[in-house]
Design a protein around this motif. Structure first.
Motif, PDB file in Angstrom:
ATOM      1  N   VAL A 154       0.845  -1.192   0.000  1.00  0.00           N
ATOM      2  CA  VAL A 154       0.000   0.000   0.000  1.00  0.00           C
ATOM      3  C   VAL A 154       0.880   1.241   0.000  1.00  0.00           C
ATOM      4  CG1 VAL A 154      -1.989  -1.045   1.117  1.00  0.00           C
ATOM      5  CG2 VAL A 154      -0.184  -0.084   2.516  1.00  0.00           C
ATOM      6  N   ARG A 155       0.371   2.276  -0.668  1.00  0.00           N
ATOM      7  CA  ARG A 155       1.078   3.558  -0.667  1.00  0.00           C
ATOM      8  C   ARG A 155       0.506   4.393   0.473  1.00  0.00           C
ATOM      9  NH1 ARG A 155       4.521   5.329  -3.711  1.00  0.00           N
ATOM     10  NH2 ARG A 155       5.287   4.089  -5.465  1.00  0.00           N
ATOM     11  N   PRO A 174       6.226   2.186  -0.997  1.00  0.00           N
ATOM     12  CA  PRO A 174       5.080   1.361  -0.606  1.00  0.00           C
ATOM     13  C   PRO A 174       5.368   0.551   0.662  1.00  0.00           C
ATOM     14  CG  PRO A 174       6.040   0.613  -2.689  1.00  0.00           C
ATOM     15  CD  PRO A 174       6.730   1.867  -2.336  1.00  0.00           C
ATOM     16  N   ALA A 175       4.388   0.522   1.560  1.00  0.00           N
ATOM     17  CA  ALA A 175       4.538  -0.270   2.780  1.00  0.00           C
ATOM     18  C   ALA A 175       3.875  -1.622   2.570  1.00  0.00           C
ATOM     19  CB  ALA A 175       3.879   0.465   3.940  1.00  0.00           C
ATOM     20  N   PRO A 226      -6.627  -3.229  17.891  1.00  0.00           N
ATOM     21  CA  PRO A 226      -5.504  -3.961  17.298  1.00  0.00           C
ATOM     22  C   PRO A 226      -4.461  -2.969  16.776  1.00  0.00           C
ATOM     23  CG  PRO A 226      -7.604  -4.700  16.395  1.00  0.00           C
ATOM     24  CD  PRO A 226      -7.881  -3.487  17.205  1.00  0.00           C
ATOM     25  N   PRO A 227      -3.190  -3.341  16.755  1.00  0.00           N
ATOM     26  CA  PRO A 227      -2.164  -2.419  16.257  1.00  0.00           C
ATOM     27  C   PRO A 227      -2.341  -2.144  14.775  1.00  0.00           C
ATOM     28  CG  PRO A 227      -1.241  -4.584  16.706  1.00  0.00           C
ATOM     29  CD  PRO A 227      -2.628  -4.606  17.218  1.00  0.00           C
ATOM     30  N   SER A 228      -1.743  -1.046  14.310  1.00  0.00           N
ATOM     31  CA  SER A 228      -1.820  -0.730  12.886  1.00  0.00           C
ATOM     32  C   SER A 228      -0.927  -1.671  12.099  1.00  0.00           C
ATOM     33  CB  SER A 228      -1.367   0.712  12.658  1.00  0.00           C
ATOM     34  OG  SER A 228      -0.948   0.862  11.324  1.00  0.00           O
ATOM     35  N   PRO A 229      -1.444  -2.242  11.021  1.00  0.00           N
ATOM     36  CA  PRO A 229      -0.629  -3.173  10.235  1.00  0.00           C
ATOM     37  C   PRO A 229       0.590  -2.489   9.608  1.00  0.00           C
ATOM     38  CG  PRO A 229      -2.789  -2.842   9.222  1.00  0.00           C
ATOM     39  CD  PRO A 229      -2.803  -2.084  10.498  1.00  0.00           C
ATOM     40  N   LEU A 230       0.525  -1.157   9.513  1.00  0.00           N
ATOM     41  CA  LEU A 230       1.667  -0.448   8.935  1.00  0.00           C
ATOM     42  C   LEU A 230       2.764  -0.235   9.964  1.00  0.00           C
ATOM     43  CD1 LEU A 230      -0.335   2.177   6.883  1.00  0.00           C
ATOM     44  CD2 LEU A 230       0.962   0.231   6.006  1.00  0.00           C
TER      45      LEU A 230
END
Ligand SMILES: Nc1ncnc2c1ncn2[C@@H]1O[C@H](COP(=O)(O)OP(=O)(O)O)[C@@H](O)[C@H]1O
Ligand code: SF4
Ligand SMILES: [Mg+2]
Lengths: 299, 340
Positions: B29-30, B37-38, B290-294
């Motif tokens: 994802v940008r 991109p992450a 929940p934590p951020s996936p990024l």
């Protein structure tokens, strides 16, 4: 639903038409529009029998004769004559042939190609989309009439060139609308379900997506129809479209502009016919969109 | 639908309809116009076997990767890594590719949103006939219509519904139509992505009953995805509890539901009203998000919210390990039990 539908077996073409008609005719505006357009069409087709005069015949004794309800008016020329003594009513009747036919062809051409390009761009994305959208941006970057003029000049002046030029000018609207609609529908679950059922690209584009993208396109088609009538007129006025003495509505309007003050009828009647036709087509377009949208149907 | 006691050994039986090993799906994802991109690890190393007539429940909070698992299983998207075997056949799929015909007949999906899953421009009959039209050239047009009508009745609708459009139906009826469409090619596996979450409680029960009946009748295997444990408890044979894209507890429903071991599973359970009065009443609150996936936390992804967390938990992501012969848990503070 009206009772007439219960007699027809569901699923058949006839059933679908009866159903469609039920919803379409429920809208009074749409019905009025349809009747008006149908009348104009019939009159245009029967022009040689209903028109009182030859549309190109110039009567040197009758320049700018006013309509019949004026003191100087005569029943011979119900809507008066133009600056070279041609009967305005007859020219309007013959003109309907040109105006409606040209505009219909322009819209059809533009819509078919525009939908195709828009579907490709919205469905496949990637370089194809970039190419198509950039090309459309280029078309939109020019003032539409200027571009049409340029195209006609390149293609040599005449009716066919004018039609192609105006179709090209209208193209970006269809492409953009289709692409936007496809992009918003493409990832919906029903499309994925169809893909999982085995639908290929062609089926997904034309059978699954396109019917769900039609509503804005139908409205755009009616708008384009009116624009086409006006653009053809403008090209005719500039000597790049319909060539004289062809009695095209827009050309009549344009040619009579200098008599606006002294002989209003030469300008008013072509203008009025264009205005009414455009209005009626738009009314019909609204009804069409509603009748074709299953969400508007009552169960 | 409760499981007949299965063999204790963990070696895969050869009648598995789905054999999934370390299924993983990452998205690029940008995050901004200029940043690189992450990677979002939407699904991490999910492994399980699914057998005919069985129901595998996948539970977890919203955003934990359940729908991603559903898309990978139904071959809408290929896994980034890991192996998927459906009905004994290895799935080799490239990005954007349609699944091969013989495989897409075996797996079908029911989506959560009954308002997006039906084509607004097609009648019910047309939708049910489409899979036959595209895959079964041996079935004539009349037979197609006949089969569609039979299926319509099978899912509890009436024949006169066949020629109506989706907007004329309620959410529950739409979900029945989606189920009917999924069954037209006689699949072996149905992936149900929160099939009743959008429905009223009373309607939920009806649709769940229908699913039970259909499972018995056709010997279907279900992957039943839900964030709601009370729905899943009634029907699951096996359970996968997911957190942050990875399975944190797996095992037979009878064991996991009676004795949840992972702190996250325990927290999920205490948030769900249960019918069993003998269950221990200790309440574990599930706090926070929940934590951020990024921006994944170091070590165990559950650590920031875990009531058992210690300093040690932030040192490494705990692997999924067997704590009983059939239950696996990803937590360093859950002890192995019993004789193995
Ligand atoms: N197409 C995608 N692109 C990028 N990220 C995605 C995509 N699909 C899902 N995700 C991310 O993956 C994670 C899991 O999503 P999802 O599988 O939909 O969870 P669930 O169904 O359990 O709610 C979420 O963080 C979501 O933002
Ligand atoms: S490893 Fe630590 S933080 Fe993670 S679940 Fe177990 S106790 Fe909680
Ligand atoms: Mg989901």
């Amino acid at each position: 639903m009206s009772t007439s539908t219960t007699a027809v077996a569901p699923g058949t073409f006839r059933y679908q038409f009866v159903e469609f008609w039920g919803y379409f005719s429920a809208s009074r505006g749409a019905l009025v529009g349809l009747i008006f357009i149908a009348t104009i069409l019939v009159v245009a087709l029967l022009a040689p029998w209903v028109a009182p005069h030859d549309p190109a015949l110039q009567n040197r004794e009758a320049f700018l004769v006013p309509p019949v309800w004026h003191a100087e008016g005569t029943w011979r020329y119900i809507l008066g004559t133009d600056a070279v003594g041609r009967d305005i009513l007859s020219r309007l009747i013959y003109g309907a042939r040109y105006s409606l036919f040209i505009s219909a062809m322009v819209v059809l051409l533009s819509m078919v190609i525009g939908i195709f390009l828009g579907l490709l761009a919205g469905y496949f994305r990637g370089w194809l989309e970039t190419l198509i959208t950039r090309a459309m941006d280029v078309v939109l970057a020019f003032p539409s009439l200027l571009l049409a003029l340029g195209l006609v000049a390149v293609l040599s002046p005449g009716l066919t060139s004018a039609m192609i030029a105006i179709a090209v000018v209208q193209l970006p609207y269809f492409v953009r609308l289709t692409r936007a609609a496809v992009m918003s529908e493409k990832d919906r679950e029903y499309v994925i379900a169809s893909r999982l059922a085995g639908a290929g690209h062609t089926r997904l584009m034309f059978n699954t997506l396109l019917p769900n993208c039609m509503a804005p396109l139908i409205v755009q088609a009616t708008l384009s129809f009116s624009t086409a009538i006006l653009d053809i007129a403008a090209l005719g006025f500039l000597g790049m479209g319909v060539q004289p003495p062809t009695p095209e509505w827009g050309a009549m309007l344009a040619n009579a502009r200098e008599f606006m003050g002294s002989a209003y009828w030469a300008v008013t009647f072509p203008g009025l016919v264009i205005l009414l036709t455009v209005l009626m087509i738009n009314l019909m377009g609204d009804g069409l969109r509603d009748a074709l949208d299953p969400k508007m149907k009552r169960s | 639908m409760q499981s007949q006691e299965r063999q204790q050994n963990s070696a895969p039986r050869d009648d598995a309809v789905i054999h999934a090993v370390n299924l993983t799906r990452h998205y690029h994802v940008r995050t901004g116009p200029f940043s690189p991109p992450a990677v979002v690890k939407a699904l991490n190393e999910a492994s399980f076997d699914l057998y005919p007539g069985q129901t595998l429940a996948v539970v977890g909070e919203s955003g934990c990767g359940k729908s991603t698992l559903a898309r990978v299983l139904t071959m809408i998207e290929p896994p980034t890594s890991g192996q998927l075997t459906i009905n004994g056949q290895r799935v080799e799929l490239k990005e954007g590719q349609r699944p091969p015909r013989e495989l897409r007949r075996e797996v079908q999906i029911i989506f959560q949103n009954p308002y997006g899953s039906l084509n607004p421009r097609k009648t019910v009959a047309a939708m049910l006939e489409e899979p036959l039209k595209l895959n079964r050239s041996d079935v004539s047009a009349e037979q197609r219509r006949q089969k569609a009508l039979e299926m319509i009745e099978k899912v509890g609708l009436r024949p006169e519904h066949a020629d109506r459009y989706p907007h004329m139906f309620s959410g529950g009826q739409r979900q029945r139509i989606a189920i009917a469409r999924a069954l037209m090619l006689n699949p072996k596996i149905l992936v149900l992505d929160e099939p009743v979450s959008a429905l009223d409680l009373s309607i939920q029960a009806q649709v769940l009953n229908l699913l039970s009946d259909l499972q018995d009748e056709f010997g279907l295997a279900y992957v039943f995805i839900s964030h709601d444990l009370s729905v899943v408890q009634r029907i699951a044979d096996d359970v996968i509890v997911m957190y942050f894209g990875q399975p944190v507890e797996t095992g037979p429903a009878s064991e996991v539901f009676t004795r949840p071991r992972h702190p996250y599973t325990q927290a999920l359970f205490s948030a769900t009203p249960v019918a069993d009065p003998n269950r221990r009443k200790e309440r574990v609150k599930l706090k926070g998000e929940p934590p951020s996936p990024l921006n994944p936390p170091p070590g165990c992804p559950f650590a920031p919210r875990c009531f058992m967390a210690t300093e040690e938990c932030t040192h490494g992501d705990p692997p999924l390990e067997a704590v009983t012969p059939r239950v696996k848990v990803a937590c360093i503070h859950v002890e192995k039990e019993g004789a193995i």
